[in-house]
Design an enzyme around this catalytic site. Structure first.
Site, PDB file in Angstrom:
ATOM      1  N   TYR A  26       0.796  -1.230   0.000  1.00 18.56           N
ATOM      2  CA  TYR A  26       0.000   0.000   0.000  1.00 18.56           C
ATOM      3  C   TYR A  26       0.832   1.286   0.000  1.00 18.56           C
ATOM      4  O   TYR A  26       0.262   2.377  -0.009  1.00 18.56           O
ATOM      5  CB  TYR A  26      -0.957  -0.009   1.202  1.00 18.56           C
ATOM      6  CG  TYR A  26      -1.929  -1.171   1.174  1.00 18.56           C
ATOM      7  CD1 TYR A  26      -2.875  -1.274   0.168  1.00 18.56           C
ATOM      8  CD2 TYR A  26      -1.870  -2.184   2.140  1.00 18.56           C
ATOM      9  CE1 TYR A  26      -3.758  -2.350   0.124  1.00 18.56           C
ATOM     10  CE2 TYR A  26      -2.752  -3.257   2.103  1.00 18.56           C
ATOM     11  CZ  TYR A  26      -3.685  -3.333   1.093  1.00 18.56           C
ATOM     12  OH  TYR A  26      -4.556  -4.386   1.044  1.00 18.56           O
ATOM     13  N   ASN A  77     -12.821   4.371  -1.374  1.00 20.14           N
ATOM     14  CA  ASN A  77     -12.038   3.141  -1.292  1.00 20.14           C
ATOM     15  C   ASN A  77     -12.753   2.285  -0.241  1.00 20.14           C
ATOM     16  O   ASN A  77     -12.581   2.506   0.956  1.00 20.14           O
ATOM     17  CB  ASN A  77     -10.593   3.414  -0.874  1.00 20.14           C
ATOM     18  CG  ASN A  77      -9.774   2.132  -0.867  1.00 20.14           C
ATOM     19  OD1 ASN A  77     -10.334   1.024  -0.870  1.00 20.14           O
ATOM     20  ND2 ASN A  77      -8.462   2.263  -0.865  1.00 20.14           N
ATOM     21  N   HIS A  83     -15.502  -6.434  -1.517  1.00 18.45           N
ATOM     22  CA  HIS A  83     -15.650  -7.824  -1.948  1.00 18.45           C
ATOM     23  C   HIS A  83     -16.794  -8.552  -1.242  1.00 18.45           C
ATOM     24  O   HIS A  83     -17.025  -9.722  -1.498  1.00 18.45           O
ATOM     25  CB  HIS A  83     -14.322  -8.560  -1.704  1.00 18.45           C
ATOM     26  CG  HIS A  83     -13.128  -7.732  -2.057  1.00 18.45           C
ATOM     27  ND1 HIS A  83     -12.917  -7.255  -3.329  1.00 18.45           N
ATOM     28  CD2 HIS A  83     -12.103  -7.236  -1.295  1.00 18.45           C
ATOM     29  CE1 HIS A  83     -11.807  -6.524  -3.346  1.00 18.45           C
ATOM     30  NE2 HIS A  83     -11.305  -6.496  -2.121  1.00 18.45           N
ATOM     31  N   ASP A  90     -25.828  -1.045  -2.193  1.00 19.20           N
ATOM     32  CA  ASP A  90     -27.205  -0.518  -2.248  1.00 19.20           C
ATOM     33  C   ASP A  90     -27.254   0.947  -1.820  1.00 19.20           C
ATOM     34  O   ASP A  90     -27.991   1.741  -2.410  1.00 19.20           O
ATOM     35  CB  ASP A  90     -28.136  -1.354  -1.356  1.00 19.20           C
ATOM     36  CG  ASP A  90     -28.447  -2.719  -1.942  1.00 19.20           C
ATOM     37  OD1 ASP A  90     -28.221  -2.923  -3.151  1.00 19.20           O
ATOM     38  OD2 ASP A  90     -28.916  -3.597  -1.191  1.00 19.20           O
ATOM     39  N   HIS A 103      -8.915   1.750  -5.627  1.00 17.25           N
ATOM     40  CA  HIS A 103      -8.119   0.769  -4.881  1.00 17.25           C
ATOM     41  C   HIS A 103      -6.654   1.120  -5.068  1.00 17.25           C
ATOM     42  O   HIS A 103      -6.202   1.306  -6.211  1.00 17.25           O
ATOM     43  CB  HIS A 103      -8.376  -0.659  -5.377  1.00 17.25           C
ATOM     44  CG  HIS A 103      -9.788  -1.078  -5.154  1.00 17.25           C
ATOM     45  ND1 HIS A 103     -10.253  -1.436  -3.912  1.00 17.25           N
ATOM     46  CD2 HIS A 103     -10.841  -1.127  -5.990  1.00 17.25           C
ATOM     47  CE1 HIS A 103     -11.539  -1.701  -4.004  1.00 17.25           C
ATOM     48  NE2 HIS A 103     -11.924  -1.520  -5.260  1.00 17.25           N
ATOM     49  N   ILE A 104      -5.936   1.189  -3.981  1.00  9.59           N
ATOM     50  CA  ILE A 104      -4.517   1.547  -4.030  1.00  9.59           C
ATOM     51  C   ILE A 104      -3.730   0.457  -4.763  1.00  9.59           C
ATOM     52  O   ILE A 104      -2.890   0.730  -5.613  1.00  9.59           O
ATOM     53  CB  ILE A 104      -3.986   1.742  -2.590  1.00  9.59           C
ATOM     54  CG1 ILE A 104      -4.734   2.902  -1.915  1.00  9.59           C
ATOM     55  CG2 ILE A 104      -2.478   1.973  -2.593  1.00  9.59           C
ATOM     56  CD1 ILE A 104      -4.554   2.957  -0.403  1.00  9.59           C
ATOM     57  N   SER A 105      -4.013  -0.785  -4.413  1.00 15.47           N
ATOM     58  CA  SER A 105      -3.328  -1.917  -5.056  1.00 15.47           C
ATOM     59  C   SER A 105      -4.120  -2.364  -6.285  1.00 15.47           C
ATOM     60  O   SER A 105      -5.299  -2.017  -6.438  1.00 15.47           O
ATOM     61  CB  SER A 105      -3.209  -3.078  -4.063  1.00 15.47           C
ATOM     62  OG  SER A 105      -4.498  -3.557  -3.693  1.00 15.47           O
ATOM     63  N   ARG A 114     -10.325 -11.033  -4.222  1.00 15.53           N
ATOM     64  CA  ARG A 114     -10.311  -9.567  -4.382  1.00 15.53           C
ATOM     65  C   ARG A 114     -10.692  -9.137  -5.804  1.00 15.53           C
ATOM     66  O   ARG A 114     -10.810  -7.951  -6.090  1.00 15.53           O
ATOM     67  CB  ARG A 114      -8.920  -8.996  -4.060  1.00 15.53           C
ATOM     68  CG  ARG A 114      -8.497  -9.179  -2.624  1.00 15.53           C
ATOM     69  CD  ARG A 114      -7.174  -8.480  -2.357  1.00 15.53           C
ATOM     70  NE  ARG A 114      -6.518  -9.060  -1.202  1.00 15.53           N
ATOM     71  CZ  ARG A 114      -6.743  -8.680   0.060  1.00 15.53           C
ATOM     72  NH1 ARG A 114      -7.576  -7.701   0.329  1.00 15.53           N
ATOM     73  NH2 ARG A 114      -6.108  -9.272   1.058  1.00 15.53           N
TER      74      ARG A 114
END
Ligand code: CA2
Length: 151
Positions: A26, A77, A83, A90, A103-105, A114
């Site tokens: 990260y 994020n 997931h 909703d 998403h950072i990664s 993931r």
């Protein structure tokens, strides 16, 4: 261009640990650093940000409900909730504003669990694998989206 309504930047569980653990995944920037980057970048785009983090799913949902008619856009994020959480999906689906998921990664290079995000089903756009720069890229995209919507 100045947008009257802020951009809500939401961060899900464990992102308070950013820069303190797992820098190989990260990076070294802390969440405070990311907030400072967002505030600075948003100002250059004529935007303002309301930057928040919670480890509690119900709190993220309450913030999204409260923001529905108040914000010009959402950067989120969702972290681990990406997931698993139909409830978060909703809540976001009920928002009229554009939503960019960050998403950072690169979640697609990681474990199979993931690879799917419920949030992507309702997001206007998704940025992943660009490190913490993804947040400012998301703000740039929202600014372009809002500018286009005005025309
Ligand atoms: O890549 C991302 O931004 C993620 O949303 C981060 C989540 C992970 O569950 C997603 O699959 C991808 C994890 C957030 C936890 O962040 C930490 C940061 C530093 C140390 C420990 C956890």
């Amino acid at each position: 261009m100045t947008v009257a309504h802020p951009i809500l930047v939401l961060n899900g569980p464990n992102l308070n640990l950013l820069g303190k653990r797992q820098p190989e995944i990260y990076g070294k920037e802390t969440l405070d650093d990311v907030e400072a980057d967002c505030v600075h970048h948003a100002a250059k785009l004529g935007l303002s940000v309301d930057f928040r983090q919670s480890n509690a799913e119900h709190e993220l949902i309450a913030w999204i409900h409260e923001a529905r008619e108040r914000v010009a856009g959402i950067v989120i994020n969702p972290a681990g909730h990406s997931h698993t959480s139909v409830a978060l999906m909703d809540a976001l689906a009920a928002c009229p504003c554009p939503i960019i998921e960050v998403h950072i990664s690169n979640i697609h290079r990681r474990e199979a669990f993931r690879h799917h995000s419920y949030i992507s089903h309702v997001a206007t756009g998704v940025i992943c694998g660009c490190g913490t720069q993804g947040y400012t890229l998301a703000l740039t995209r929202l600014a372009a989206h809002l500018e286009k919507a005005k025309r």
